[in-house]
Scaffold this active site. Structure first.
Site, PDB file in Angstrom:
ATOM      1  N   SER A  33     -14.850   6.247  -2.463  1.00 56.23           N
ATOM      2  CA  SER A  33     -15.931   6.314  -1.470  1.00 56.23           C
ATOM      3  C   SER A  33     -16.195   7.720  -0.950  1.00 56.23           C
ATOM      4  CB  SER A  33     -15.658   5.376  -0.295  1.00 56.23           C
ATOM      5  OG  SER A  33     -14.603   5.864   0.498  1.00 56.23           O
ATOM      6  N   LYS A  76     -13.758   8.517   5.994  1.00 55.85           N
ATOM      7  CA  LYS A  76     -15.223   8.658   5.950  1.00 55.85           C
ATOM      8  C   LYS A  76     -15.645   9.879   6.761  1.00 55.85           C
ATOM      9  CE  LYS A  76     -15.598   4.534   4.069  1.00 55.85           C
ATOM     10  NZ  LYS A  76     -15.714   4.379   2.651  1.00 55.85           N
TER      11      LYS A  76
END
Length: 139
Positions: A33, A76
């Protein structure tokens, strides 16, 4: 004796190790990700308890509704913080025009990332810390 030499002696003697452990942690990236910035199995040095800012890469507890047998942490990038405008593609998830107090919106660097576009806000109190830099694994 220089400051650096004194610090090395203290660490060698075991003094100050607790301080280092309280301020920094190593986290292993799982998945793609954050690609291309970070790859699966990259090791990241994380500054614990540092308040995240826009653009920082953060490590936080995975939202409960998305936990499975996978890792408990997610990595993230902060896309918006408290009081910032909610990006248009996330308004359908959070239904507000500004980010709520005590919350972050996060995104992975990979366009296919599972992030705030899927699970909404990340409470700031679930953030472990901010990524300082990747480290070279010693294997």
């Amino acid at each position: 004796m220089t400051y650096l030499a004194a610090a090395a002696l203290l660490l060698a003697a075991g003094v100050g190790v607790g301080v280092v452990r309280r301020r920094f942690q190593l986290i292993v990236v799982r998945g793609s990700s954050m690609s291309p910035t970070y790859q699966d199995r990259d090791v990241l040095l994380v500054r614990v308890h540092r308040r995240p800012r826009l653009g920082d890469v953060v490590v936080f507890r995975m939202p409960d509704q998305h936990k499975d047998d996978g890792p408990a942490w997610m990595v993230k990038r902060v896309a918006a913080g408290p009081g910032d405008r909610v990006p248009a593609d996330e308004r359908r998830i959070v239904a507000e025009s500004t980010v709520a107090d005590g919350c972050l919106l996060v995104r992975g660097d990979n366009p296919e990332s599972h992030d705030s576009r899927h699970f909404g806000y990340v409470p700031i109190d679930t953030v472990l810390g901010v990524v300082v830099r990747p480290v070279t694994p010693w294997n």
